[in-house]
Design a protein around this motif. Structure first.
Motif, PDB file in Angstrom:
ATOM      1  N   GLU A  56       1.139   4.238  -2.759  1.00 27.62           N
ATOM      2  CA  GLU A  56       0.940   5.619  -2.354  1.00 27.62           C
ATOM      3  C   GLU A  56       2.142   6.470  -2.767  1.00 27.62           C
ATOM      4  O   GLU A  56       1.997   7.584  -3.247  1.00 27.62           O
ATOM      5  CB  GLU A  56       0.744   5.663  -0.832  1.00 27.62           C
ATOM      6  N   LYS A  57       3.320   5.886  -2.628  1.00 25.49           N
ATOM      7  CA  LYS A  57       4.531   6.648  -2.881  1.00 25.49           C
ATOM      8  C   LYS A  57       4.702   6.924  -4.372  1.00 25.49           C
ATOM      9  O   LYS A  57       5.155   7.993  -4.772  1.00 25.49           O
ATOM     10  CB  LYS A  57       5.730   5.859  -2.354  1.00 25.49           C
ATOM     11  N   ILE A  72      -0.973   4.097   5.938  1.00 22.47           N
ATOM     12  CA  ILE A  72      -0.438   4.162   4.574  1.00 22.47           C
ATOM     13  C   ILE A  72      -0.449   5.594   4.057  1.00 22.47           C
ATOM     14  O   ILE A  72       0.518   6.054   3.464  1.00 22.47           O
ATOM     15  CB  ILE A  72      -1.256   3.267   3.629  1.00 22.47           C
ATOM     16  N   GLY A  73      -1.538   6.276   4.297  1.00 20.55           N
ATOM     17  CA  GLY A  73      -1.581   7.646   3.788  1.00 20.55           C
ATOM     18  C   GLY A  73      -2.800   8.372   4.314  1.00 20.55           C
ATOM     19  O   GLY A  73      -3.649   7.795   4.995  1.00 20.55           O
ATOM     20  N   GLY A  83      -3.689   1.111  -7.415  1.00 20.13           N
ATOM     21  CA  GLY A  83      -4.342   1.571  -6.188  1.00 20.13           C
ATOM     22  C   GLY A  83      -5.800   1.164  -6.149  1.00 20.13           C
ATOM     23  O   GLY A  83      -6.341   0.814  -5.106  1.00 20.13           O
ATOM     24  N   HIS A 106       2.298   6.842  -6.618  1.00 16.84           N
ATOM     25  CA  HIS A 106       1.043   7.323  -7.195  1.00 16.84           C
ATOM     26  C   HIS A 106       0.533   6.401  -8.298  1.00 16.84           C
ATOM     27  O   HIS A 106       0.215   6.838  -9.398  1.00 16.84           O
ATOM     28  CB  HIS A 106       1.201   8.737  -7.752  1.00 16.84           C
ATOM     29  N   GLY A 131       0.819  -1.209   0.000  1.00 23.86           N
ATOM     30  CA  GLY A 131       0.000   0.000   0.000  1.00 23.86           C
ATOM     31  C   GLY A 131       0.849   1.254   0.000  1.00 23.86           C
ATOM     32  O   GLY A 131       0.602   2.186  -0.770  1.00 23.86           O
ATOM     33  N   SER A 132       1.875   1.273   0.843  1.00 21.31           N
ATOM     34  CA  SER A 132       2.709   2.476   0.917  1.00 21.31           C
ATOM     35  C   SER A 132       3.444   2.684  -0.394  1.00 21.31           C
ATOM     36  O   SER A 132       3.682   3.818  -0.812  1.00 21.31           O
ATOM     37  CB  SER A 132       3.747   2.366   2.039  1.00 21.31           C
ATOM     38  N   SER A 146      -2.145   4.871  -9.585  1.00 17.51           N
ATOM     39  CA  SER A 146      -3.590   4.905  -9.347  1.00 17.51           C
ATOM     40  C   SER A 146      -4.257   3.619  -9.819  1.00 17.51           C
ATOM     41  O   SER A 146      -5.209   3.124  -9.235  1.00 17.51           O
ATOM     42  CB  SER A 146      -4.206   6.109 -10.060  1.00 17.51           C
ATOM     43  N   ASP A 203      -5.440   9.618   2.829  1.00 12.20           N
ATOM     44  CA  ASP A 203      -6.751   9.179   2.350  1.00 12.20           C
ATOM     45  C   ASP A 203      -7.223   7.952   3.101  1.00 12.20           C
ATOM     46  O   ASP A 203      -8.375   7.845   3.513  1.00 12.20           O
ATOM     47  CB  ASP A 203      -6.680   8.844   0.864  1.00 12.20           C
ATOM     48  N   TYR A 204      -6.278   7.032   3.255  1.00 11.72           N
ATOM     49  CA  TYR A 204      -6.642   5.804   3.963  1.00 11.72           C
ATOM     50  C   TYR A 204      -7.031   6.129   5.393  1.00 11.72           C
ATOM     51  O   TYR A 204      -7.988   5.604   5.936  1.00 11.72           O
ATOM     52  CB  TYR A 204      -5.466   4.834   3.950  1.00 11.72           C
ATOM     53  N   ASN A 217      -7.451  -1.007  -3.290  1.00 10.26           N
ATOM     54  CA  ASN A 217      -8.604  -0.535  -2.529  1.00 10.26           C
ATOM     55  C   ASN A 217      -9.709  -1.577  -2.502  1.00 10.26           C
ATOM     56  O   ASN A 217     -10.297  -1.867  -1.480  1.00 10.26           O
ATOM     57  CB  ASN A 217      -9.159   0.727  -3.189  1.00 10.26           C
TER      58      ASN A 217
END
Lengths: 158, 1154
Positions: free
Chosen positions: B584-585, B629-630, B592, B587, B580-581, B589, B632-633, B596
């Motif tokens: 996120e790092k 993770i970030g 992602g 980007h 996940g990280s 998508s 948003d999460y 999700n």
């Protein structure tokens, strides 16, 4: 005095790691912790050998298994093994052990210090000497001896 | 100048007289230098007047004279001098280099002149050359003493560094001279200089036809004798040089010029096979540096030798423990073995990077073609599938793995070659075929465990490959434009590999994993493999989309189903977080979305289901980890948690489902400990906290009826703590939003809303008269508690609405024994705004008024409920007190009032307000009120009222503890309390005289007990330094209180803290005097405490105190000796071992004093 060392080159063994007693999580203030082998061993393991800068534990003169203790009957017996058979220091070592235990145990205890069978030339004589109250008391009156004993015991109080 | 020639002449005389102490001589130098510096004396005049000293035929006087001149020049480093005088001085000192008796002065003089900076007049370069020539001709360095040698090297260093072009002309003479000078040097301080000299020398003569090139052999011969540095001086040595520094200096010298190559490399390679670990380590470091400095052309011919030597080292020194990445003990203690392996790998990497000529990398070829590697590879990769891999083969395995991973990490080409050679074979061993079908997972026909060796190597390769792509991606965006063969291979294999790993992971029975380490290792690498496969950057993902999803599904199924196996569970959750990280790092998508869908949604739904198969703690773990993770999460997680908390809260409070509280408490814990902490570090705390706090208040508002049993203390506390944390972390404006909201909810409570606003004074009166008439609903209680939490956590500047009402309400609750209300009041008075403009806010209270009001309310309300009229009594305090004492049947009120007073006192004390004295006096009077007097007048129920009184006195005494102790619940830094420095000391010093005198005056024993209790609290909570300073005054009472309090079992903790105070006093010189004055009581009290049956710590500390006392002056303690010995001998039979051990020490201490 003897000029040379009696055992000039003793075998030095590794020290056993100090066993840390695991502290119980909920301490019962009123529970008894009887005196056991390890506690007695902790008392005597650091006694210094009279002629070397090593502890009795390092020279394997005493081990944990050589201690017999019965807390209920207030009895303790320590059997020690001199490094060489003709060791004239055996009596001094025995005296140290006895004095240390006398000072560390409650007065109800009977202390018995012996040489391990077959490890010393004059085993019987030394045993007799060590377990004779009068002679122990007399030995401690001797300023030289008592100084020597105190020196050997010094590290155990650190 | 003419006025006092004698004064500086005398300085010269004093200096020249070598019998004077060195300090005085230095002072003389300074004095003359100061004269010159201030232009009171010119240099010419000085030299002229010193002529006799500088030229006399008496060696010692001449030496002193020249030394003086040199030292003076040393002091004039920053004073501008004209060229002529510098020239003549240089000439003078240069000539004096030939005069061995005055050599030291000459050296210092030369050095002082050579070191001059350009702006203050420098030595000309021709003169510098003259110095060098004279030096080379006349100075025999190695025949001098250490200090002089050091000076010589410094002169050389200065010449080389500052006048390189001047000395370069000297050519061979200079190099030869330096060789001669540094030969056989042994002093570490000088060695540092000589190593450095060689380094600069190489810089001065860089040409291949230069002097250094021709003397390289000789120079290196001199240097090589020191390798490897063997230096055993202890660190505390005055030299202040460590082995590492020496070794570094030597290394720089080694690397200084490529001309050393023919000599250095063979030496280093030879030492590499030394049995001394230190030599190995040093040679590896040196080799690494030399490869970088000597250049590819020179080094390429050594490639084979370097490889074979490095290979030996790596194969023989690889640690076998690193495979256990779980066992932490291998990690922090880096053994020599590990260091050697690490250095060797670094060196190998450098070699691969640097020895790369003509597109042909010799080292890589060696690696790929190496027979040893080949053999080991075959050996380890076929090694047992699972249990019982020997340590030796483990070592081999990690060695081969490291070599392969380093070589593939180094460059793309390396990666290609290694990959092509080994990867297919590994796949073969793992029985994975490059089938493109996604169902290739059945290849390992039922045997669920993969070959560990092959697995390990394979994962190492993949990981280093991934790392290579990641690092090279930063430089060029398209690394693999050409679809290399190996790349296709990887793409082909990755799918089946992932399936194989996944099925192995799923197949491993949990019992296996729990029982042995091999299972753990397998799991570690299988998880790591999957994780690596899933985290290739962007377009380089070798796996297809469905394989990627397969990996996520595997992890998820472990996370949701295999939770009984904690190890595996943690691993896979961690892997998920890593994936996940990564997304996120970078980007990513696209990936992602599937992450999700598969992971986040699943965990969320898992969390929302109330099935009890998975423990709540794990669910919370997983979800809070996902949040990290970030942003948003996390915001998702926060929402989820908040919803859960609110719904559970409803369940508990409205529906009365008590079992929901068991879920709610950990939920709240997770929220406040992890989520809020994360928000705090990531910086969006304010918003989150404010929203949630408002949410809670909205909820409170909407619930109108609470279930009866909905008061669970645990939940209550948790909820309040959460609220405090939420509010405490907010900024001022958000706080005031929350407060206003909370206030509006507060107004809706039944006891306030019964009558219409504005709050009438008659209502107040009603509240006053019988504070517990208000029959609180549970809702009201919740609201008041939460409101109190909000108030506790406010910033001082946040405005409170309708202070008057708040004070009233909180005071009322205080009298009902509502602790949070008391704390809230305390926080209010603690943070009270002093500078309120009365004109702006007409009915605002000043702090004094507020306190007055609280005191009146809390005390008068009690009074008015008794049958006494207000007017009967004169003094306010007396009035309050007597009414309290009369109120025998209403004791809970009194205790509540006392506790409340204590908290308010604490708040006032912390801000340093005067009124705290009044409160303290009030408390004291509770202590002093004599119950017997009342008993005589009140014939009925004497026993009862006595009890009431003692309990009141006790709570008054405990109030002092409240005042002085630190609280985690309120009035601390986190909740923005105003804290004056040293407030405890201040209270201590103002209370102590009063307490002491009242102890002296007290007559009844019960009163005494209470007083001593208060006294004990005050001295054990006050800072020790303050107590020790007063030792003399308090010691007698301290001993008395020990004696008095030891009668009651309940006081054991208090006794322990008193003993700690006593031991603190014993450690202080001032305190010792006090102890000696009271030696009899102290010893007899301690002896009594040796047998204190209720607490081991008390006995132990008492004996320790006695041990410390055995060091007091002999004459004073000797009389006690028999007494102590008798007691301690009995303690040898204590029931606790620790006490017995202390007793042995204590006995020895007292026996041996005779």
């Amino acid at each position: 005095m003897v000029t040379g060392l009696i055992n000039a080159n003793p075998i030095v063994y590794e020290r056993k790691a100090r066993q840390v007693r695991s502290a119980p999580t909920n301490i019962d203030e009123y529970a008894d912790e009887p005196i056991d082998q390890q506690e007695i061993f902790d008392h005597i393991r650091d006694i210094k050998d009279p002629e070397h800068p090593y502890s009795l534990e390092e020279l394997k003169v005493v081990t944990e298994d050589s201690i017999e203790v019965n807390d209920k009957q207030s009895y303790v017996r320590v059997t020690f093994t001199p490094t060489v058979e003709h060791c004239s220091m055996a009596t001094v070592i025995g005296l140290c052990l006895r004095v240390k235990l006398m000072r560390s145990l409650p007065s109800r205890y009977k202390v018995d210090v012996r040489i391990a069978p077959g490890t010393h030339a004059t085993e019987a004589a030394v045993n007799k000497q060590l377990n004779d109250k009068e002679r122990v008391a007399a030995a401690l009156e001797n300023p030289n001896l008592s100084e020597m004993v105190n020196e050997c015991l010094a590290p155990t109080f650190a | 100048m003419d006025k006092k020639p004698s004064s500086w002449i005398s300085h010269i005389e004093a200096f020249v007289d070598s019998s004077r102490p060195p300090k005085q001589q230095a002072a003389n130098v300074d004095a003359i230098a100061a004269l010159v510096k201030n232009d009171l004396l010119t240099l010419e005049a000085l030299v002229r007047d010193m002529e006799l000293y500088l030229t006399t035929s008496d060696h010692s006087i001449r030496a002193r004279g020249i030394l003086l001149l040199a030292e003076i020049l040393n002091c004039l480093m920053s004073k501008p001098l004209d060229g002529a005088s510098i020239s003549s001085l240089v000439e003078f000192f240069t000539s004096k280099l030939a005069d061995w008796q005055v050599l030291r002065g000459a050296l210092i003089g030369c050095l002082a002149l050579l070191r001059r900076k350009k702006n203050v007049g420098m030595v000309k370069s021709s003169e510098a050359r003259a110095v060098a020539e004279s030096y080379l001709m006349n100075v025999q360095v190695q025949s001098l003493a250490v200090h002089d040698r050091k000076l010589c090297f410094e002169v050389l260093q200065c010449l080389l560094e500052v006048y390189p072009e001047a000395v370069e002309m000297l050519g061979d003479d200079l190099v030869y001279g330096i060789c001669e000078a540094i030969d056989e040097e042994k002093d570490p301080r000088c060695l540092m200089l000589t190593f450095h000299l060689v380094e600069i020398l190489a810089r001065v003569f860089p040409d291949s036809s230069g002097s250094v090139a021709s003397f390289a052999g000789d120079l290196f011969d001199i240097l090589s004798r020191y390798f490897p540095i063997y230096f055993t001086h202890p660190r505390s040595d005055d030299l202040d040089i460590t082995r590492e520094e020496l070794s570094m200096a030597l290394m720089h010298a080694f690397c200084s010029t490529p001309f050393f190559e023919p000599f250095a490399i063979p030496l280093l390679l030879e030492k590499l096979s030394s049995s001394l670990p230190l030599a190995k380590l040093d040679s590896l470091k040196y080799l690494n540096n030399c490869i970088q400095h000597y250049g590819t052309d020179r080094m390429i011919k050594h490639a084979k030798a370097i490889w074979s030597n490095l290979k030996d080292v790596i194969l023989n020194h690889s640690p076998h423990k690193t495979l256990f990445s779980t066992s932490e003990l291998a990690g922090n203690m880096e053994s020599e073995e590990n260091q050697i392996a690490k250095e060797a790998l670094i060196c190998l990497q450098t070699a691969i990077l640097h020895l790369d000529s003509l597109e042909k990398n010799p080292i890589l070829s060696f690696i790929v073609e190496d027979e040893d590697i080949e053999m080991k590879f075959g050996l380890v990769s076929n090694e047992g599938t699972g249990t019982g891999i020997s340590i030796e083969s483990r070592r081999q395995l990690s060695a081969v793995g490291n070599i392969l991973s380093v070589s593939s990490k180094a460059s793309m080409s390396g990666c290609t070659r290694v990959f092509q050679k080994f990867f297919p074979r590994l796949m073969n061993i793992l029985e994975i075929s490059a089938s493109s079908s996604s169902n290739g997972c059945n290849t390992n026909n039922g045997t669920s465990s993969l070959n560990f060796g092959a697995l390990y190597l394979c994962i190492q390769l993949l990981a280093s490959f991934r790392e290579l792509i990641l690092t090279s991606q930063d430089f060029s965006p398209q690394v693999i434009t050409v679809q290399d063969g190996w790349w296709c291979m990887l793409q082909h294999f990755s799918g089946p590999l992932a399936h194989a790993l996944g099925s192995a992971l799923m197949g491993a029975r949990s019992s296996e994993l729990v029982n042995n380490n091999t299972g753990h290792e397998h799991a570690i690498y299988e998880v790591k493999g999957l994780q690596v496969l899933a985290t290739f950057p962007g377009c380089y993902l070798p796996t297809s989309e469905d394989v990627y999803e397969y990996i996520l599904v595997i992890f998820m199924s472990i996370a949701t189903e295999r939770f009984e196996d904690a190890f595996l569970w943690k691993l896979s959750v961690k892997a998920l977080i890593e994936i996940g990280s990564f997304i996120e790092k970078y980007h990513d998508s696209y990936r992602g979305i599937s992450f999700n869908r598969i992971v986040v949604e699943r965990i969320v739904s898992l969390f929302q289901q109330d099935d009890s198969t998975m423990p709540l703690a794990l669910k919370l773990d997983a979800i809070s980890e996902i949040g990290t993770i970030g942003v948003d999460y996390m915001s998702r997680v926060i929402k989820l948690l908040e919803e859960a908390i609110l719904s559970k809260f409803l369940a508990v409070c409205v529906e009365g489902r008590l079992e929901a509280a068991e879920i709610l408490v950990p939920l709240l814990e997770c929220y406040s400990n992890r989520v809020l902490l994360w928000c705090y570090t990531s910086g969006n705390f304010d918003e989150v906290a404010m929203q949630f706090a408002l949410c809670i208040w909205n909820q409170m508002e909407s619930i109108t009826i609470f279930d009866k049993d909905a008061k669970i203390q645990d939940l209550f506390d948790r909820m309040m703590t959460t609220m405090k944390l939420l509010v405490g972390g907010c900024a001022e404006e958000n706080q005031s939003l929350i407060v206003r909201k909370a206030y509006s909810v507060l107004l809706s409570t039944s006891f306030l809303s019964e009558e219409s606003l504005p709050f009438s004074s008659s209502k107040l009166e009603g509240l006053q008269v019988t504070p517990d008439f208000v029959n609180l609903s549970w809702r009201d209680e919740w609201i008041v508690s939460l409101f109190a939490s909000v108030v506790i956590a406010l910033l001082p500047q946040t405005p409170l609405p309708d202070v008057k009402l708040l004070l009233n309400v909180l005071t009322t609750f205080l009298l009902k024994g509502h602790l949070p209300a008391a704390q809230a009041l305390a926080s209010m008075v603690n943070k009270w705004h002093v500078n309120i403009d009365k004109s702006e806010v007409p009915n605002a209270y000043t702090l004094d008024e507020a306190i007055e009001m609280i005191l009146e309310r809390s005390l008068l309300s009690v009074q008015s409920s008794s049958n006494l009229g207000k007017s009967d009594l004169l003094n306010k305090d007396e009035r309050m007190l007597s009414c309290l004492c009369l109120l025998n049947n209403n004791s809970s009120f009194q205790s509540n009032a006392v506790v409340g007073l204590a908290w308010i006192g604490k708040g006032l004390l912390m801000r340093g307000h005067e009124k705290v004295k009044e409160i303290a006096m009030l408390l004291l009077q509770y202590l002093l009120s004599n119950p017997y007097k009342e008993l005589h007048s009140d014939a009925s129920g004497s026993g009862d009222s006595l009890d009431v009184h003692t309990s009141l006195a006790t709570s008054a005494a405990d109030a002092f503890h409240v005042i002085l102790s630190d609280s985690e619940v309120c009035l601390n830094k986190n909740f923005h309390a105003m804290i004056r420095p040293l407030y405890k000391q201040r209270f201590f010093s103002s209370m102590m005289p009063v307490l002491l005198s009242s102890i002296k005056q007290s007559c009844s024993s019960s009163m005494r007990v209470a007083l001593y209790r208060a006294f004990a609290h005050v001295i054990s909570d006050a800072p020790l330094a303050a107590v020790v300073a007063e030792a003399k005054k308090i010691l007698p009472s301290l001993m008395d209180s020990l004696a008095m309090l030891s009668e009651d079992v309940l006081n054991k903790d208090l006794i322990y803290s008193l003993l700690l105070v006593l031991s603190g006093i014993l450690m202080d010189d001032n305190g010792k005097e006090a102890i000696i004055e009271n030696i009899n009581t102290v010893i007899s009290d301690l002896i009594r405490l040796i047998f204190y049956p209720h607490m081991m710590l008390v006995r132990e500390t008492a004996i320790q105190c006695l041990v410390a006392m055995s060091a007091l002056p002999h004459a004073r303690i000797y009389p006690m000796r028999p007494q102590v010995l008798r007691a301690v001998s009995k303690a040898l039979d204590d029931r606790k071992r620790v006490v017995r051990q202390e007793a042995v020490r204590c006995r020895q201490a007292w026996v041996s004093m005779a």
